[in-house]
Design a protein around this motif. Structure first.
Motif, mmCIF file in Angstrom:
data_model
loop_
_atom_site.group_PDB
_atom_site.id
_atom_site.type_symbol
_atom_site.label_atom_id
_atom_site.label_comp_id
_atom_site.label_asym_id
_atom_site.label_seq_id
_atom_site.Cartn_x
_atom_site.Cartn_y
_atom_site.Cartn_z
ATOM 1 N N THR A 195 5.796 3.198 1.810
ATOM 2 C CA THR A 195 4.900 2.098 1.464
ATOM 3 C C THR A 195 4.760 1.154 2.646
ATOM 4 O OG1 THR A 195 5.640 2.224 -0.835
ATOM 5 C CG2 THR A 195 4.484 0.233 -0.186
ATOM 6 N N ASP A 196 3.552 0.638 2.834
ATOM 7 C CA ASP A 196 3.284 -0.397 3.830
ATOM 8 C C ASP A 196 3.147 -1.715 3.072
ATOM 9 O OD1 ASP A 196 2.131 -2.204 5.614
ATOM 10 O OD2 ASP A 196 0.919 -0.678 6.614
ATOM 11 N N VAL A 197 4.068 -2.645 3.353
ATOM 12 C CA VAL A 197 4.018 -3.956 2.703
ATOM 13 C C VAL A 197 3.772 -5.011 3.785
ATOM 14 C CG1 VAL A 197 5.142 -5.556 1.124
ATOM 15 C CG2 VAL A 197 5.721 -3.119 1.034
ATOM 16 N N GLY A 198 2.508 -5.375 3.947
ATOM 17 C CA GLY A 198 2.169 -6.368 4.963
ATOM 18 C C GLY A 198 2.537 -5.948 6.367
ATOM 19 N N GLY A 199 2.427 -4.671 6.660
ATOM 20 C CA GLY A 199 2.753 -4.160 7.993
ATOM 21 C C GLY A 199 4.195 -3.731 8.159
ATOM 22 N N LYS A 200 5.022 -3.945 7.141
ATOM 23 C CA LYS A 200 6.420 -3.517 7.200
ATOM 24 C C LYS A 200 6.610 -2.261 6.355
ATOM 25 C CE LYS A 200 8.410 -8.119 7.958
ATOM 26 N NZ LYS A 200 9.429 -9.103 7.520
ATOM 27 N N GLU A 212 0.855 -1.188 0.000
ATOM 28 C CA GLU A 212 0.000 0.000 0.000
ATOM 29 C C GLU A 212 0.889 1.235 0.000
ATOM 30 O OE1 GLU A 212 -3.345 2.297 2.761
ATOM 31 O OE2 GLU A 212 -2.518 0.371 3.404
ATOM 32 N N ILE A 213 0.836 1.997 -1.067
ATOM 33 C CA ILE A 213 1.657 3.196 -1.176
ATOM 34 C C ILE A 213 0.983 4.315 -0.384
ATOM 35 C CG2 ILE A 213 2.624 4.909 -2.753
ATOM 36 C CD1 ILE A 213 2.733 2.571 -4.823
ATOM 37 N N LEU A 214 1.654 4.768 0.657
ATOM 38 C CA LEU A 214 1.088 5.764 1.564
ATOM 39 C C LEU A 214 1.424 7.184 1.155
ATOM 40 C CD1 LEU A 214 1.974 4.006 4.942
ATOM 41 C CD2 LEU A 214 -0.145 3.825 3.630
ATOM 42 N N ALA A 215 2.591 7.376 0.568
ATOM 43 C CA ALA A 215 3.009 8.729 0.163
ATOM 44 C C ALA A 215 4.074 8.611 -0.913
ATOM 45 C CB ALA A 215 3.565 9.499 1.362
#
Length: 410
Positions: free
Chosen positions: A293-298, A276-279
């Protein structure tokens, strides 16, 4: 051509970091716990001190026996013994008696104060003159006055300082539960990057970011692991990032986050399930092309490739992120060392972005003065000479000479 998402303000970008949580809990020996973050409250099973303790060298006595004592009219007491430090005694003081004690030593039963040696005089081995009135509990610490049994000695989230370790030692704690240090994978990317043991050809540069970012990870409480230089090839960069996500708690990629035909980080992340690209883009200079980016909580933090931009962005956003993963609360994780300084000359800026200007500092007439070190975002020598980053706010159009501003110390 690829473009940025909606550019975030620094405050918006920082807010997005708060979703990331500490990774694990472990127990460590007290001697290895400095600067680690407590994962739970630590309770004291004993009072501290565990016995009434003198804070001075002097005589333990009953305070009421000294009322009215002065240089011209000393009180006379009977010396009935001495208690060396580290020893216990069965002595119980009666009215008109005194016992010699040392700093840190036990105060005998019956005594409710200690008078300093400076205000006493031994006339002989059994007779003491006291020249000053002692107040009840003067120069002594009662049982549990420092900390009571069952009390929280240190709260969850405390970053342990030397004095904290001293408290834990005092109550007999040998191991402490702390958040694990986050493992941070560091990846340099770009066809132009070569290792520092190679002589660069024209158009190539040595890998500066590896050493800058890894050392900042260590300073922030993380454990860096360098995964190598990824060339500008989709599969190669994806393989490095996936390795980092498997083996680490956070990934940092320098280069590949700006707009350009060979900048692949964004495309790689879009291809990884669960990302998930956050910014993508933050309104600062240097460092606009920054990716979160959030990749599976990381978290994956994408930094600009230019060393100065990469270090400024990591100082502002990477350090807080590592500290959050290490267990610090928001206030402590986001805090930076700041001072106020006056601009040593006019400093231009543009409204709509925050500028972080490298400055050297001089102290003059009780004030700090900040002198800009202008240079391109790839000019690492300017950053090495800098004492701090002068912040020009997003709605400001520069500073005039003598105007006061905030400087973040490096």
């Amino acid at each position: 051509m690829k473009g940025f998402f909606k550019v975030q303000t620094p405050a918006e970008f920082l807010q997005k970091l708060e979703r990331f949580k500490p990774v694990a809990v472990e127990k460590v020996d007290l001697e290895d716990a400095l600067h680690r973050v407590l994962a739970e409250d630590v309770f004291s099973s004993v009072p501290l001190p565990e016995f009434p303790r003198s804070t001075v060298d002097g005589f333990a006595l009953k305070a009421r026996d000294t009322y009215g004592a002065s240089e011209g009219n000393p009180v006379i007491l009977e010396i009935v013994g001495e208690i060396p430090v580290g020893q216990i005694s069965e002595i119980e003081i009666q009215d008109g008696q005194a016992v010699k004690v040392a700093t840190g030593g036990i105060v005998p039963r019956g005594a409710d104060a200690v008078q300093m040696l400076e205000f006493t005089e031994g006339i002989d081995s059994r007779t003491l003159h006291v020249f000053k009135t002692a107040s009840p509990l003067e120069n002594m610490i009662q049982v549990g006055e420092d900390i009571e049994a069952g009390e929280i000695a240190l709260p969850k989230g405390r970053c342990l300082r030397p004095q904290d370790l001293g408290l834990l030692a005092g109550i007999g704690i040998k191991e402490v539960p702390v958040f694990s240090k986050p493992r941070v994978a560091v990846i340099s990317s770009g066809d132009e990057i070569v290792s520092i043991d190679q002589r660069p050809h024209p158009g190539q540069i040595r890998d500066i970011n590896r050493y800058c970012i890894s050392s900042m990870v260590t300073e922030s409480g993380g454990m860096p692991r360098f995964l190598g230089i990824a060339r500008d090839r989709f599969e190669e960069l994806r393989a490095r990032i996936e390795q980092g996500l498997r083996e680490s708690d956070m990934v940092v990629v320098s280069g590949g986050s700006s707009v350009g035909a060979l900048d692949l980080t964004l495309d790689v992340l879009r291809s990884i399930p669960g990302s998930e690209i956050l910014a993508h883009g933050v309104s600062i200079r240097p460092g606009k092309p920054t990716l979160l980016t959030d990749v599976g909580g990381k978290p994956l933090l994408g930094l600009p490739g230019h060393p100065v931009s990469a270090m400024v962005v990591f100082h502002l956003f990477g350090r807080p992120l590592v500290k959050l993963l290490a267990g610090l609360n928001r206030m402590d994780a986001f805090s930076l060392r700041r001072i106020k300084a006056r601009a040593g000359r006019n400093i231009p800026s543009v409204s709509g972005r925050e500028d972080y200007v490298r400055v050297s500092l001089e102290e003059r007439d009780g004030s700090f003065w900040a002198y800009p070190l202008f240079g391109k975002s790839g000019a690492i020598a300017h950053l090495a000479k800098a004492d701090g980053l002068l912040r020009i706010g997003i709605h400001e159009e520069g500073l005039e000479q003598g105007e006061e501003a905030e400087v973040i110390l490096l």
